[in-house]
Enzyme design. Structure first.
Site, PDB file in Angstrom:
ATOM      1  N   ASP A 150      -9.790  -3.782  20.098  1.00 36.93           N
ATOM      2  CA  ASP A 150      -8.994  -2.551  20.034  1.00 36.93           C
ATOM      3  C   ASP A 150      -9.745  -1.424  20.718  1.00 36.93           C
ATOM      4  O   ASP A 150      -9.259  -0.771  21.631  1.00 36.93           O
ATOM      5  CB  ASP A 150      -8.734  -2.187  18.574  1.00 36.93           C
ATOM      6  CG  ASP A 150      -8.093  -3.340  17.821  1.00 36.93           C
ATOM      7  OD1 ASP A 150      -8.823  -4.025  17.075  1.00 36.93           O
ATOM      8  OD2 ASP A 150      -6.897  -3.585  18.031  1.00 36.93           O
ATOM      9  N   GLU A 168      -8.815 -10.333  24.145  1.00 39.66           N
ATOM     10  CA  GLU A 168      -7.945  -9.765  25.194  1.00 39.66           C
ATOM     11  C   GLU A 168      -8.738  -9.133  26.326  1.00 39.66           C
ATOM     12  O   GLU A 168      -8.581  -9.501  27.485  1.00 39.66           O
ATOM     13  CB  GLU A 168      -7.007  -8.717  24.578  1.00 39.66           C
ATOM     14  CG  GLU A 168      -6.081  -8.081  25.606  1.00 39.66           C
ATOM     15  CD  GLU A 168      -4.923  -7.318  24.982  1.00 39.66           C
ATOM     16  OE1 GLU A 168      -4.411  -7.752  23.918  1.00 39.66           O
ATOM     17  OE2 GLU A 168      -4.507  -6.309  25.566  1.00 39.66           O
TER      18      GLU A 168
HETATM   19  C1  LIG Z   1     -20.174  -8.830  23.293  1.00 38.10           C
HETATM   20  C2  LIG Z   1     -19.798  -7.571  23.994  1.00 38.10           C
HETATM   21  C3  LIG Z   1     -18.470  -7.184  24.093  1.00 38.10           C
HETATM   22  N1  LIG Z   1     -18.174  -6.031  24.760  1.00 38.10           N
HETATM   23  C4  LIG Z   1     -16.783  -5.573  24.853  1.00 38.10           C
HETATM   24  C5  LIG Z   1     -15.920  -6.320  25.833  1.00 38.10           C
HETATM   25  C6  LIG Z   1     -14.534  -6.009  25.294  1.00 38.10           C
HETATM   26  O1  LIG Z   1     -14.128  -4.735  25.722  1.00 38.10           O
HETATM   27  C7  LIG Z   1     -14.763  -6.001  23.791  1.00 38.10           C
HETATM   28  C8  LIG Z   1     -14.339  -7.308  23.161  1.00 38.10           C
HETATM   29  O2  LIG Z   1     -12.944  -7.312  23.086  1.00 38.10           O
HETATM   30  P1  LIG Z   1     -12.128  -8.673  23.330  1.00 38.10           P
HETATM   31  O3  LIG Z   1     -12.707  -9.360  24.493  1.00 38.10           O
HETATM   32  O4  LIG Z   1     -10.686  -8.304  23.388  1.00 38.10           O
HETATM   33  O5  LIG Z   1     -12.432  -9.569  22.082  1.00 38.10           O
HETATM   34  P2  LIG Z   1     -12.506  -9.273  20.521  1.00 38.10           P
HETATM   35  O6  LIG Z   1     -12.272 -10.545  19.833  1.00 38.10           O
HETATM   36  O7  LIG Z   1     -13.768  -8.563  20.208  1.00 38.10           O
HETATM   37  O8  LIG Z   1     -11.283  -8.314  20.200  1.00 38.10           O
HETATM   38  C9  LIG Z   1     -10.103  -8.789  19.587  1.00 38.10           C
HETATM   39  O9  LIG Z   1      -9.685  -7.786  18.701  1.00 38.10           O
HETATM   40  C10 LIG Z   1      -8.479  -8.166  18.013  1.00 38.10           C
HETATM   41  C11 LIG Z   1      -8.131  -7.080  17.010  1.00 38.10           C
HETATM   42  C12 LIG Z   1      -7.363  -8.307  19.004  1.00 38.10           C
HETATM   43  O10 LIG Z   1      -6.173  -8.697  18.346  1.00 38.10           O
HETATM   44  C13 LIG Z   1      -7.729  -9.362  20.014  1.00 38.10           C
HETATM   45  O11 LIG Z   1      -6.714  -9.431  20.998  1.00 38.10           O
HETATM   46  C14 LIG Z   1      -9.061  -9.028  20.648  1.00 38.10           C
HETATM   47  O12 LIG Z   1      -8.907  -7.869  21.436  1.00 38.10           O
HETATM   48  O13 LIG Z   1     -16.159  -5.796  23.593  1.00 38.10           O
HETATM   49  C15 LIG Z   1     -19.139  -5.221  25.324  1.00 38.10           C
HETATM   50  O14 LIG Z   1     -18.827  -4.189  25.924  1.00 38.10           O
HETATM   51  N2  LIG Z   1     -20.449  -5.598  25.216  1.00 38.10           N
HETATM   52  C16 LIG Z   1     -20.826  -6.742  24.576  1.00 38.10           C
HETATM   53  O15 LIG Z   1     -22.040  -7.036  24.501  1.00 38.10           O
END
Ligand SMILES: Cc1cn([C@H]2C[C@H](O)[C@@H](COP(=O)(O)OP(=O)(O)O[C@H]3O[C@@H](C)[C@H](O)[C@@H](O)[C@H]3O)O2)c(=O)[nH]c1=O
Length: 355
Positions: free
Chosen positions: A17, A251
């Site tokens: 999110d 996502e």
């Molecule tokens: C591990 C890591 C992630 N990130 C960021 C990348 C992404 O913007 C974010 C991770 O988000 P996602 O890849 O979407 O995976 P997520 O599993 O963390 O988020 C999930 O949240 C749920 C509530 C939603 O329903 C899902 O669709 C999904 O968005 O964190 C970093 O910036 N640095 C890091 O070291």
């Protein structure tokens, strides 16, 4: 002339999110827009979006008062997070009601094209009625597109993977394959790690739940891995650019893996009623439509196994084949996606048209 945007983000769980909302806010600000990002739990921004941050993004706590603020031209309700009632009441009495958009979750399913752009009248009490419009990200020209900042492809072209890896303490040997791992807790993790341990692989494990799972496991003796700290969002993107194969989830990282133009495996956000299965299949149907048949079959089996939709049958990863056929397919898919208008451009166009 820049518009005033109010972007509301409620952190449900994980980082997606806030990840999507921050990326959108940053992209809008970079294009000269003014942002107020309303968020109930900004803690992840400390590592995801370190200072300095764009001055045109004001981060406000969800419950902060809205009275007296410059009225918004656009209000974005991210992932149906339900705006604070006081804020809606204020929108209703604005001289010119703002464009109210519900930014939906990303899916490749066909309902997205039918639903994108639909409106829903909202009863808002005193003042005039308001209308909420549904804005669906997507993979076709009949959707709201994907987040893609203007300089993304140029930054990738100028990127020095070896230098970036080395600057983060990662020293790959000649011929070694570098794999990133960002996933939810996964029953297939032991099987995957066992296959990776038998190959000349350096595994970079992202911070969070999977590192916790690995510290509780008996790991294969030959597994060559490194636990990463939480990276800023720009550095997370560069991790995906630097690796030969990326395991992503949710996502935002799912989209960023597609922009990285490298072979990738997606762990979709699991849902109890298995609603994630058709969502996974819908994406694979689009993504593999023009792929080499061998690669397509390989990916379908690997992705279904990684998402627990069929048992892991070793060997499933088959790294040599994936690295032989995967890169060209990944680059062709990225080029295809880059032909469509990006999400932020579509939002700005819509906002200017209706403001
Ligand atoms: C591990 C890591 C992630 N990130 C960021 C990348 C992404 O913007 C974010 C991770 O988000 P996602 O890849 O979407 O995976 P997520 O599993 O963390 O988020 C999930 O949240 C749920 C509530 C939603 O329903 C899902 O669709 C999904 O968005 O964190 C970093 O910036 N640095 C890091 O070291």
């Amino acid at each position: 002339m820049s518009l005033q945007w109010d972007l509301f983000c409620r952190v449900v769980d994980n980082f997606g999110d806030v990840g999507v909302c921050w990326r959108l806010a940053h992209d809008l600000a970079a294009r000269g827009e003014k942002l107020r990002l309303w968020i109930d739990d900004p803690s992840a921004l400390q590592w995801m979006a370190p200072h300095p941050r764009p001055a045109s993004i004001e981060i406000r706590h969800w419950d902060a008062p809205a009275a007296g603020l410059a009225p918004p031209d656009v209000v974005i309700e991210a992932f149906g997070c339900e705006l604070p009632k006081a804020f809606v009441a204020q929108m209703a009495v604005q001289a010119r009601p703002p464009l109210w958009l519900n930014l939906e979750y990303l899916s490749a399913e066909s309902y997205v094209e039918r639903s994108h752009g639909l409106s829903s009248p909202q009863f808002s009490g005193p003042g005039r009625g308001l209308t909420k419009r549904f804005f669906y990200p997507g993979f076709t020209s009949r959707t709201g597109g994907l987040l893609r900042e203007p300089d993304l492809l140029k930054s990738q072209a100028e990127f020095d993977a070896a230098a970036w890896l080395s600057s983060h303490g990662v020293h790959r040997r000649a011929g070694q394959t570098v794999v990133s791992l960002f996933t939810y807790a996964n029953m297939a993790l032991p099987a995957l790690l066992s296959e990776l341990a038998q190959a000349d692989v350096l595994l970079l494990v992202c911070a969070g739940k999977v590192q916790d799972q690995m510290t509780r496991m008996t790991l294969p003796a030959d597994l060559n891995w490194l636990a990463l700290p939480f990276l800023s969002q720009p550095n997370f993107d560069r991790l995906l650019w630097a690796c030969d194969l990326n395991f992503v989830r949710g996502e935002d990282s799912f989209v960023r893996a597609q922009w990285a133009g490298k072979p990738f495996v997606w762990h979709i956000y699991p849902q109890d009623d298995l609603a994630h299965a058709p969502k996974l299949e819908a994406f694979m149907a689009r993504w593999l439509a023009d792929a080499d048949a061998t690669l397509a079959n390989h990916y379908r089996t690997l992705w279904r196994q990684w998402n627990g939709l069929q048992p892991w049958a070793t060997p499933s990863l088959n790294l040599p084949e994936l690295l032989r056929l995967g890169p060209a397919h990944a680059q062709a898919w990225r080029a295809h996606l880059a032909e469509q208008d990006d999400l932020t451009s579509q939002l700005i166009h819509l906002a200017r048209k209706t403001s």
